[in-house]
Design a protein around this motif. Structure first.
Motif, PDB file in Angstrom:
ATOM      1  N   PHE A 180      -2.340 -13.533  -7.693  1.00 58.80           N
ATOM      2  CA  PHE A 180      -2.526 -13.438  -6.250  1.00 58.80           C
ATOM      3  C   PHE A 180      -3.736 -12.580  -5.892  1.00 58.80           C
ATOM      4  O   PHE A 180      -4.602 -12.997  -5.139  1.00 58.80           O
ATOM      5  CB  PHE A 180      -1.260 -12.878  -5.603  1.00 58.80           C
ATOM      6  CG  PHE A 180      -1.370 -12.775  -4.113  1.00 58.80           C
ATOM      7  CD1 PHE A 180      -1.513 -13.920  -3.335  1.00 58.80           C
ATOM      8  CD2 PHE A 180      -1.342 -11.540  -3.490  1.00 58.80           C
ATOM      9  CE1 PHE A 180      -1.621 -13.834  -1.960  1.00 58.80           C
ATOM     10  CE2 PHE A 180      -1.454 -11.449  -2.111  1.00 58.80           C
ATOM     11  CZ  PHE A 180      -1.591 -12.605  -1.352  1.00 58.80           C
ATOM     12  N   PHE A 181      -3.803 -11.390  -6.444  1.00 61.92           N
ATOM     13  CA  PHE A 181      -4.844 -10.455  -6.003  1.00 61.92           C
ATOM     14  C   PHE A 181      -6.195 -10.703  -6.648  1.00 61.92           C
ATOM     15  O   PHE A 181      -7.207 -10.253  -6.139  1.00 61.92           O
ATOM     16  CB  PHE A 181      -4.398  -9.016  -6.259  1.00 61.92           C
ATOM     17  CG  PHE A 181      -3.338  -8.551  -5.315  1.00 61.92           C
ATOM     18  CD1 PHE A 181      -3.657  -8.168  -4.026  1.00 61.92           C
ATOM     19  CD2 PHE A 181      -2.008  -8.529  -5.696  1.00 61.92           C
ATOM     20  CE1 PHE A 181      -2.682  -7.760  -3.138  1.00 61.92           C
ATOM     21  CE2 PHE A 181      -1.022  -8.113  -4.815  1.00 61.92           C
ATOM     22  CZ  PHE A 181      -1.361  -7.737  -3.533  1.00 61.92           C
ATOM     23  N   ASN A 182      -6.197 -11.394  -7.807  1.00 58.96           N
ATOM     24  CA  ASN A 182      -7.479 -11.609  -8.450  1.00 58.96           C
ATOM     25  C   ASN A 182      -8.120 -12.932  -8.025  1.00 58.96           C
ATOM     26  O   ASN A 182      -9.203 -13.258  -8.478  1.00 58.96           O
ATOM     27  CB  ASN A 182      -7.320 -11.567  -9.975  1.00 58.96           C
ATOM     28  CG  ASN A 182      -8.659 -11.346 -10.656  1.00 58.96           C
ATOM     29  OD1 ASN A 182      -9.560 -10.757 -10.063  1.00 58.96           O
ATOM     30  ND2 ASN A 182      -8.791 -11.804 -11.878  1.00 58.96           N
ATOM     31  N   ALA A 183      -7.424 -13.676  -7.176  1.00 58.29           N
ATOM     32  CA  ALA A 183      -8.025 -14.926  -6.719  1.00 58.29           C
ATOM     33  C   ALA A 183      -9.277 -14.603  -5.917  1.00 58.29           C
ATOM     34  O   ALA A 183      -9.255 -13.744  -5.049  1.00 58.29           O
ATOM     35  CB  ALA A 183      -7.022 -15.692  -5.857  1.00 58.29           C
ATOM     36  N   PRO A 184     -10.410 -15.265  -6.242  1.00 56.80           N
ATOM     37  CA  PRO A 184     -11.676 -14.907  -5.599  1.00 56.80           C
ATOM     38  C   PRO A 184     -11.627 -15.065  -4.079  1.00 56.80           C
ATOM     39  O   PRO A 184     -12.297 -14.338  -3.355  1.00 56.80           O
ATOM     40  CB  PRO A 184     -12.678 -15.895  -6.191  1.00 56.80           C
ATOM     41  CG  PRO A 184     -12.011 -16.513  -7.362  1.00 56.80           C
ATOM     42  CD  PRO A 184     -10.539 -16.356  -7.199  1.00 56.80           C
ATOM     43  N   ASP A 185     -10.788 -16.000  -3.591  1.00 56.25           N
ATOM     44  CA  ASP A 185     -10.777 -16.226  -2.143  1.00 56.25           C
ATOM     45  C   ASP A 185      -9.741 -15.363  -1.427  1.00 56.25           C
ATOM     46  O   ASP A 185      -9.535 -15.505  -0.228  1.00 56.25           O
ATOM     47  CB  ASP A 185     -10.522 -17.704  -1.841  1.00 56.25           C
ATOM     48  CG  ASP A 185      -9.299 -18.239  -2.573  1.00 56.25           C
ATOM     49  OD1 ASP A 185      -8.792 -17.518  -3.450  1.00 56.25           O
ATOM     50  OD2 ASP A 185      -8.866 -19.358  -2.268  1.00 56.25           O
ATOM     51  N   ASN A 186      -9.086 -14.462  -2.156  1.00 59.05           N
ATOM     52  CA  ASN A 186      -8.139 -13.569  -1.495  1.00 59.05           C
ATOM     53  C   ASN A 186      -8.894 -12.358  -0.936  1.00 59.05           C
ATOM     54  O   ASN A 186      -9.557 -11.649  -1.688  1.00 59.05           O
ATOM     55  CB  ASN A 186      -7.076 -13.098  -2.495  1.00 59.05           C
ATOM     56  CG  ASN A 186      -5.997 -12.276  -1.824  1.00 59.05           C
ATOM     57  OD1 ASN A 186      -6.220 -11.692  -0.767  1.00 59.05           O
ATOM     58  ND2 ASN A 186      -4.837 -12.231  -2.437  1.00 59.05           N
ATOM     59  N   PHE A 198      -8.586  -4.867  -4.179  1.00 60.58           N
ATOM     60  CA  PHE A 198      -7.597  -3.972  -4.768  1.00 60.58           C
ATOM     61  C   PHE A 198      -7.488  -4.148  -6.269  1.00 60.58           C
ATOM     62  O   PHE A 198      -7.076  -3.253  -6.978  1.00 60.58           O
ATOM     63  CB  PHE A 198      -6.209  -4.247  -4.161  1.00 60.58           C
ATOM     64  CG  PHE A 198      -6.071  -3.750  -2.766  1.00 60.58           C
ATOM     65  CD1 PHE A 198      -6.667  -2.559  -2.383  1.00 60.58           C
ATOM     66  CD2 PHE A 198      -5.327  -4.462  -1.841  1.00 60.58           C
ATOM     67  CE1 PHE A 198      -6.532  -2.086  -1.088  1.00 60.58           C
ATOM     68  CE2 PHE A 198      -5.182  -3.996  -0.554  1.00 60.58           C
ATOM     69  CZ  PHE A 198      -5.783  -2.808  -0.170  1.00 60.58           C
ATOM     70  N   TYR A 199      -7.847  -5.356  -6.746  1.00 60.34           N
ATOM     71  CA  TYR A 199      -7.612  -5.667  -8.140  1.00 60.34           C
ATOM     72  C   TYR A 199      -8.361  -4.703  -9.047  1.00 60.34           C
ATOM     73  O   TYR A 199      -9.531  -4.432  -8.847  1.00 60.34           O
ATOM     74  CB  TYR A 199      -8.030  -7.104  -8.444  1.00 60.34           C
ATOM     75  CG  TYR A 199      -7.638  -7.524  -9.821  1.00 60.34           C
ATOM     76  CD1 TYR A 199      -6.307  -7.743 -10.137  1.00 60.34           C
ATOM     77  CD2 TYR A 199      -8.580  -7.662 -10.829  1.00 60.34           C
ATOM     78  CE1 TYR A 199      -5.928  -8.092 -11.411  1.00 60.34           C
ATOM     79  CE2 TYR A 199      -8.212  -8.011 -12.103  1.00 60.34           C
ATOM     80  CZ  TYR A 199      -6.884  -8.222 -12.389  1.00 60.34           C
ATOM     81  OH  TYR A 199      -6.512  -8.554 -13.658  1.00 60.34           O
ATOM     82  N   GLY A 200      -7.657  -4.195 -10.023  1.00 58.76           N
ATOM     83  CA  GLY A 200      -8.272  -3.262 -10.950  1.00 58.76           C
ATOM     84  C   GLY A 200      -8.278  -1.847 -10.453  1.00 58.76           C
ATOM     85  O   GLY A 200      -8.715  -0.939 -11.150  1.00 58.76           O
ATOM     86  N   GLY A 201      -7.801  -1.617  -9.241  1.00 61.72           N
ATOM     87  CA  GLY A 201      -7.819  -0.254  -8.718  1.00 61.72           C
ATOM     88  C   GLY A 201      -6.468   0.418  -8.805  1.00 61.72           C
ATOM     89  O   GLY A 201      -5.483  -0.170  -9.248  1.00 61.72           O
ATOM     90  N   ASP A 228     -10.937   2.394 -15.508  1.00 62.75           N
ATOM     91  CA  ASP A 228     -10.902   3.625 -14.708  1.00 62.75           C
ATOM     92  C   ASP A 228      -9.479   4.052 -14.406  1.00 62.75           C
ATOM     93  O   ASP A 228      -9.245   5.153 -13.952  1.00 62.75           O
ATOM     94  CB  ASP A 228     -11.618   3.404 -13.367  1.00 62.75           C
ATOM     95  CG  ASP A 228     -13.089   3.190 -13.569  1.00 62.75           C
ATOM     96  OD1 ASP A 228     -13.606   3.732 -14.570  1.00 62.75           O
ATOM     97  OD2 ASP A 228     -13.709   2.483 -12.762  1.00 62.75           O
ATOM     98  N   THR A 229      -8.547   3.148 -14.575  1.00 61.52           N
ATOM     99  CA  THR A 229      -7.183   3.469 -14.175  1.00 61.52           C
ATOM    100  C   THR A 229      -6.207   3.316 -15.337  1.00 61.52           C
ATOM    101  O   THR A 229      -5.091   2.880 -15.177  1.00 61.52           O
ATOM    102  CB  THR A 229      -6.727   2.551 -13.017  1.00 61.52           C
ATOM    103  OG1 THR A 229      -6.949   1.195 -13.407  1.00 61.52           O
ATOM    104  CG2 THR A 229      -7.490   2.840 -11.755  1.00 61.52           C
ATOM    105  N   PHE A 230      -6.663   3.692 -16.528  1.00 63.52           N
ATOM    106  CA  PHE A 230      -5.769   3.747 -17.670  1.00 63.52           C
ATOM    107  C   PHE A 230      -4.596   4.666 -17.349  1.00 63.52           C
ATOM    108  O   PHE A 230      -4.764   5.670 -16.671  1.00 63.52           O
ATOM    109  CB  PHE A 230      -6.517   4.321 -18.876  1.00 63.52           C
ATOM    110  CG  PHE A 230      -6.801   3.292 -19.909  1.00 63.52           C
ATOM    111  CD1 PHE A 230      -5.771   2.829 -20.713  1.00 63.52           C
ATOM    112  CD2 PHE A 230      -8.072   2.795 -20.095  1.00 63.52           C
ATOM    113  CE1 PHE A 230      -6.020   1.867 -21.679  1.00 63.52           C
ATOM    114  CE2 PHE A 230      -8.325   1.831 -21.061  1.00 63.52           C
ATOM    115  CZ  PHE A 230      -7.303   1.366 -21.859  1.00 63.52           C
TER     116      PHE A 230
END
Lengths: 569, 388, 348
Positions: A417-423, A428-431, A514-516
């Protein structure tokens, strides 16, 4: 009878209810909550479902992914493996936890509080910890390798053992609730009717905890079916669904097949969820409100037996933690047994180093603060908003749903859901934000139910009194409702904090360099063969969770003193 | 309206409020404009009607009680008046203004709930001051007011205590003081005494009534306890299945119930099926009774009703038409009266309350024969539907 | 620019604090810091060192590492093809870079000084799509104590490992996720020919107790005695020996596979200038000296100095490696491998 007076003409005509400012605020909040829940629960799950019917280029292909899944032996074998493992782990942990819980609730053995605390040990660290300990006990260089009589710990034996340890507290808590709810009068009746201990056990004890057992069985089954940490560390060549999901998604970036495996995990979990709900309702129904609590009478033989048994289990749990603690200080297991802090130099290892731990702290804090705030407010709104049934029902359903969604499935759904390019939310993805959100959602239901229970225990007319005194509801909320629910608020925030410290399943798909997180670092270090540093990180997590729980305990003690004053002497 | 009440309302009650001398008596003589009016109120939950077209008017200063069994709609009506639950249709007027659809915080009332709903984390003083702090009243004024209110409800000096440290009766007084603190013109009491034990209840009954009388505040109390309603209310609204059965003073309700339901719900009553036979005469279980003032109904039959105290002991010399010979089946000693269960043949059973004075010297044993008279003036007849 | 200022906890002096803040503000205003997302399969414990060395020369470029095993980084890059998140790849198997290059995902660039690199260490195209850094070579990590305890002879060749005495004592990396695993598989297929190669792996599979996710894990497991023999690479073996692990490093006599570690710019990066600076630095002398701290064979001729515990015979036993073949057939080989042996694979 008096004659009624004619309708006064000067009164203005009104068509329907004027919504008060209070209700407008509540409705606004309800709408906001519902919206956030839809975006963070419903949409991601839908994306996952949709993904399983599409190919890599986004073309709809119906059930083709599923056909492929079931035509590959190495893939679907994981299904049967998972069910066998989960079934065995459930059976064993239920038996062990039932006896332990019986000892704690139905006997007069000494040190009960101590045994209760000890039983919580596995909750203090990610599920990798029991597995890591098992490696030190039964691995190739294990201290108790001989006990396995030539069998390898890497595989089904190790997974089942690790899972049993890890789910033990969860099973115990459900069973203890049910064991302590049984009506003492039934036992009095049984003894008056001259039923022997065995007959009493089968006619009174077992039926009384029947639904507790069912509920525990399904909760534990879901946990063991969907756990990733144990199988990852000690699974060896034994494929299970959770590790398969990881392989498909991270190893091969095959998201469609990942979605299929995700559904394989989701469906049994949802089934188990409904059985559990059903059992819990039944349990409440069979123990009426007027039940007399059972208080055991001393019985030398029985008490001694359970003291022995609980000590044995307790010692095993302590040994599990102790072994990992010891191993974390050994310089180079097994060849250099001098103790050092070498394994705590996380910056020299895979997995993000000490920064991962600070990230974990940060995430746990954010989860606890924002999670508690959102969950409690939503629970309050859904209990105190009048009318607006569709929105409130939506909230009700969505707050229960997360319990049925395994963490890994949630994490996967979040990727989709969050990694979809059109979202528009894909920033937020990866954060950190998305990890906090996923953790809140993952542990939503338990927290929500805690909040609802606390709110229901309050007098329902408190707000009505406030309104009749012309005090805005937010003020009554802050001055009365919130202080009254403070213990529950503390419980929720502690629960969220410690689960955020130990969770792996959802965040495994969501972290970025960055968020390990500490738990992810454990996984990575173990994955790179650095088992001792992984154990060391587990110790850091255990220490943190323990401190937080200690703090919670102290705060609750102070709070309960105040509550006692409110309740009167 | 709120300006009309000054803070020293309690010390100088007589100068304040409409119809201070309250009570139904005055209102009956000169109907003042009603303070609260309810028009055709309907409340539906799905297909179930909790309120089915309720209309009533309440005069300023009146003490009204909504009486009925649980589920009759009395609490629903109270909550609609408070604005806590909105009606499905119908309208409400308070002091001439349409309040039908106003939320509770825009209406003028104080409320005491069955559970008291005291704020357990606030002291007694903080509880009472809760509605005052919001109005921008000065601190020392609030303190004075709280002390005055506590005095009034008979709990002087309880400011610093927490609700949990008080008995049920004391908590109820605090709840009352809290409701009265902002000087509302309407006081709503939702089963205020039902959580208390019997002795405290009787005591508080009198106190609340006295306080209400002193303040002259229009009061509505919901109760399912007929004794409570009878002793406290100026008028009683008897409700059943979402409808008003009867409105009247306690005495009217008791002596002239308009339906079998009211007759049965308020006090004890004998109900005997009858068939009409001739003018002013009915037949019950083969016996003929005269009933000249029994109401309009004769029809094709129905129920004859008579209160136990209206069955008198008499002797063989009494040849009144309403005399019957009965046998005592059992007896209960109630102090001032003896309650006798009387039978006449297999079809007629009666309960009679006989003053002890009338029985002095005679020993009542089961099986004993007796002659009693049913007071023709006190017999009421209801049709088969249970109405007059 | 990297600024780390420790503010004293109790200055008790507001003027001092204000001055400090002002200084801080001016610093951050003057130093426009570029950030590069760098995908890598370098050893985790080397990442900080690599970034620090680079920052000594380029303090204005901050590196954000994304590290995982070769296979996973490759899969990730392929999956993100439409929407790349990486700016630069620094330290990924040459085979993987060839695959990416074939997909047109790399930005050709000739770093300053690229012509000095040894011939096999840069893309033949001009400008090259990728440039090499160093080479890592397969080796067996053998635990002395475990061999003794189990009475196992020390293997000398790949074929020795087929001996049933080693059953359950050998661990190797999964080629789908590990670059080391793939270089093993591709070297066997090149050494023995396709048919013989698969037959060899069938035999080896019988002795393997599990396939690991990472290429260094088999060696670490051998070092801690969890297994007797780990198929891994020479650099990791040397490092563990340095730490005191009871390991012998065996370089099988048939020859060993090896792999380049290389770097490239990802096409579509928004930080092309910074990416070029990193590429320039990655072929510099200083960079090659850095590589040499762990690897015996580096791209810039004449730099390499012997590495402690590194088996000297490695360089002569490195096979003639056909990287383009290994890259072109990577997908096919991995699929075949997975369908044959995946059931024994460890998660990840």
């Amino acid at each position: 009878m008096d004659t009624l007076y004619k309708r006064p003409l000067r009164a203005p005509f009104r068509a329907g209810p004027v919504t008060s400012g209070d209700q407008l605020l509540l409705r606004g909040l309800a709408l906001l909550s519902a919206l956030l829940l839809v975006v963070t629960i419903l949409f991601p799950l839908y994306s996952m479902l949709a993904k399983s019917f599409h190919d890599a280029s986004g073309l709809f292909i119906g059930l083709e992914n599923f056909q492929r899944y079931f035509s590959e032996a190495s893939l679907y074998r994981a299904v049967s493996n998972s069910f066998v493992i989960a079934g065995m782990a459930t059976l064993i942990s239920l038996l062990l936890a039932f006896l332990y819980g019986y000892g704690l609730t139905r006997t007069c053995m000494p040190f009960k509080p101590l045994f209760r605390v000890v039983s919580l040990i596995p909750l203090l660290a990610p599920s990798l910890l029991p597995a890591i300990s098992l490696v030190y006990f039964f691995g190739n260089q294990g201290v108790a390798k001989e006990l396995l009589m030539g069998h390898s710990i890497y595989g089904p034996i190790g997974i089942v053992l690790g899972l049993v340890i890890w789910v033990f507290p969860s099973a115990l808590m459900i069973l203890m609730t049910s064991l302590s709810m049984t009506d003492a009068r039934l036992y009095e009746a049984a003894s008056v009717l001259k039923a022997g201990p065995i007959r009493t056990f089968f006619t009174v004890t077992l039926p009384g905890v029947k639904y507790g057992l069912i509920s525990a069985a399904f909760v534990v089954f879901t946990l063991t079916l969907t756990d990733f940490g144990v199988a990852k560390v000690i699974g060896g060549q034994y494929n299970v669904l959770a590790t398969d999901l990881f392989k498909q998604v991270i190893g091969q970036q095959n998201f469609q097949m990942g979605a299929v495996v995700g559904l394989m995990l989701l469906l049994p979990a949802i089934l188990a969820f409904f059985v559990d709900r059903y059992a819990r309702r039944k349990q409440v129904a069979i123990t009426g409100a007027r039940a007399v609590p059972y208080s055991p009478k001393p019985h030398a033989l029985r008490d001694r037996f359970f003291l022995l048994y609980c000590s044995l289990i307790g010692c095993l749990l302590i040994a599990m933690l102790g072994m990992a603690a010891y191993a974390s200080f050994v310089t180079f297991w097994p060849y250099d047994q001098t103790l050092s802090l070498k394994n705590y130099q996380f910056d020299m290892m895979d997995g993000g180093g000490w920064a991962a731990f600070y990230n974990s702290l940060q995430m746990a804090l954010l989860t606890a603060v924002f999670g508690t705030l959102f969950i409690f407010l939503t629970a309050y709104v859904s209990e105190r908003c009048h009318g607006w049934r569709p929105v409130l029902n939506l909230i009700g359903g969505l707050t229960l749903l997360p319990m049925a969604v395994p963490g890994m499935v949630l994490g996967l759904a979040y990727i989709f859901f969050f990694n979809a390019p059109d979202n528009p939310l894909n920033g937020f993805y990866g954060g950190m934000t998305i990890m906090v959100i996923s953790t809140i959602v993952h542990y939503y239901t338990v927290s929500h139910l805690t909040a609802v229970t606390a709110i229901k225990q309050m007098d329902p007319e408190i707000e009505a009194v406030g309104a009749s005194l012309k005090v805005p509801q937010y003020r009554t909320f802050c001055r009365v409702s919130l202080p009254l629910c403070l213990p529950a608020v503390l419980d929720i925030s502690t629960y969220l904090f410690s689960t955020a410290m130990t969770t792996i399943s959802a965040v495994i798909f969501l972290y970025s360099p960055d968020t390990f997180l500490a738990s992810i670092a454990m996984l990575h270090m173990e994955g790179a063969g650095d088992i001792a540093p992984s154990a060391a990180m587990a110790m850091v997590i255990v220490l943190t969770s323990t401190s937080v729980r200690l703090l919670h305990w102290l705060l609750t003690r102070r709070l309960s003193a105040r509550l006692q004053r409110w309740k009167g002497a | 309206m709120s300006q009309a009440h000054s803070l020293d309302l309690f010390s100088d009650q007589l100068s304040e409020g409409p119809a201070v001398d309250g009570g139904a008596a005055q209102m009956h003589r000169t109907p003042s404009p009603p303070y609260l009016q309810v028009f055709d109120l309907v409340k539906k939950y799905g297909t179930f009607s909790a309120l089915d077209g309720v209309s009533l008017a309440i005069a300023a200063g009146e003490f009204i009680s909504f009486l009925g069994p649980s589920g009759c709609g009395k609490t629903t009506l109270l909550r609609a008046i408070a604005g806590l639950d909105f009606q499905t249709s119908g309208s409400l007027y308070q002091d001439g203004a349409d309040i039908s659809w106003l939320p509770p915080d825009q209406r003028d009332f104080g409320i005491v709930f069955q559970s008291y709903a005291l704020f357990p984390n606030l002291t007694v003083a903080e509880n009472i001051a809760y509605g005052l702090e919001n109005q921008g009243t000065k601190k020392h004024q609030i303190a004075e007011r709280v002390a005055g209110l506590l005095n009034n409800v008979g709990l002087p000096g309880a400011e610093k205590r927490f609700p949990g440290q008080l008995s049920g009766g004391q908590q109820q007084r605090v709840a009352l003081a809290r409701a009265l603190a902002p000087s509302p013109n309407l006081l709503l009491l939702d089963e205020p005494l039902s959580a208390l034990d019997a002795r405290v209840r009787v005591h508080l009954r009198r106190e609340i009534k006295a306080l209400q009388h002193r303040l002259g505040i229009t009061t509505i109390m919901v109760t399912h306890d007929q004794e409570e309603a009878m002793t406290m209310a100026d008028r009683i609204v008897v409700m059943n299945q979402g409808r008003i059965e009867q409105i009247g003073t306690p005495r009217e309700i008791y002596e002239n119930p308009v339906s079998v339901f009211v007759a049965q719900f308020v006090g004890t009553i004998n109900l005997l099926p009858f068939t009409p036979c001739g003018p002013d005469t009915v037949e019950v279980a083969g016996l003929k009774f005269r009933c000249p003032h029994s109401g309009r109904h004769k029809g094709t039959g129905g129920v004859l009703a008579i209160r136990p105290e209206d069955i008198e002991c008499t002797d063989v010399h009494d040849h009144d038409a309403n005399c019957i010979d009965v046998r005592v089946e059992s007896s209960e000693f109630l102090g001032a009266t003896m309650r006798l269960k009387l039978v006449q043949g297999p079809d007629l059973a009666l309960i009679a309350d006989v003053p002890i004075r009338a029985l002095r010297g005679s020993d009542i044993r089961p099986g004993q024969a007796m002659r009693v008279r049913l007071d023709a003036e006190r017999i009421r007849l209801f049709d088969e539907a249970g109405n007059c | 620019m990297k600024v780390s200022l420790a503010i004293p906890e109790k200055t008790g002096n507001k003027k001092y604090a204000a001055a400090l803040l002002a200084a801080l503000a001016s610093l951050s205003a003057s130093a426009e810091q570029a950030e590069l997302t760098v995908y890598t399969a370098l050893e985790a414990n080397d990442l900080k060192k690599y970034a620090d060395r680079f920052n000594e020369d380029h303090p204005d470029i901050k590196i954000n590492w994304v590290r995982d095993s070769t296979g996973i980084i490759t899969a990730k890059l392929l999956a993100e093809k439409e929407n790349p998140r990486a700016d630069v790849i620094w330290g990924l198997a040459g085979t993987s870079l060839l695959v990416l290059s074939d997909q047109g995902m790399l930005q050709p660039y000739a770093p300053v000084g690229v012509e000095k690199l040894a011939k096999g260490f840069r893309d033949a195209n001009d400008p090259p799509a990728w440039t090499g850094m160093d080479a890592w070579v397969a080796a067996l990590c053998v635990n002395r104590y475990e061999m003794e305890k189990n009475g196992l002879p020390v293997p000398k060749s790949w074929k020795d490992l087929l001996d049933p005495v080693y059953k359950g004592h050998v661990i190797m990396p999964n080629p789908a996720s590990s670059g080391t695993g793939y270089l093993d598989v591709s070297s066997w297929l090149q050494l023995f020919g396709e048919d013989e190669g698969w037959k060899y792996m069938d035999g080896l599979h019988a002795n393997i107790s599990r396939y690991t996710h990472s290429g260094s894990k088999p060696c670490k497991l051998a070092a801690t005695g969890e297994t007797a023999i780990g198929v891994s690479y020479a650099y990791r073996a040397a490092k563990l020996k340095n730490q005191g692990a009871p390991l012998d490093v065996v370089v099988p006599e048939e020859g060993v596979g090896w792999e380049l570690e290389a770097s490239a710019i990802v096409k579509g990066t928004h930080n092309l200038d910074a990416a070029k600076k990193l590429m320039d630095w990655s072929v510099s002398l200083r960079a090659n000296e850095l590589y040499n701290e762990g690897y015996a064979v580096v791209a810039l001729p004449g730099v390499a100095k012997p590495v402690a515990h590194f088996p000297p015979e490695v360089t002569e036993r490195m096979i003639e490696n056909d990287f383009s073949w290994a890259a072109a057939n990577r997908a096919r080989i991995l699929e075949q491998w997975s369908s044959r042996y995946d059931a024994k694979s460890e998660a990840e």
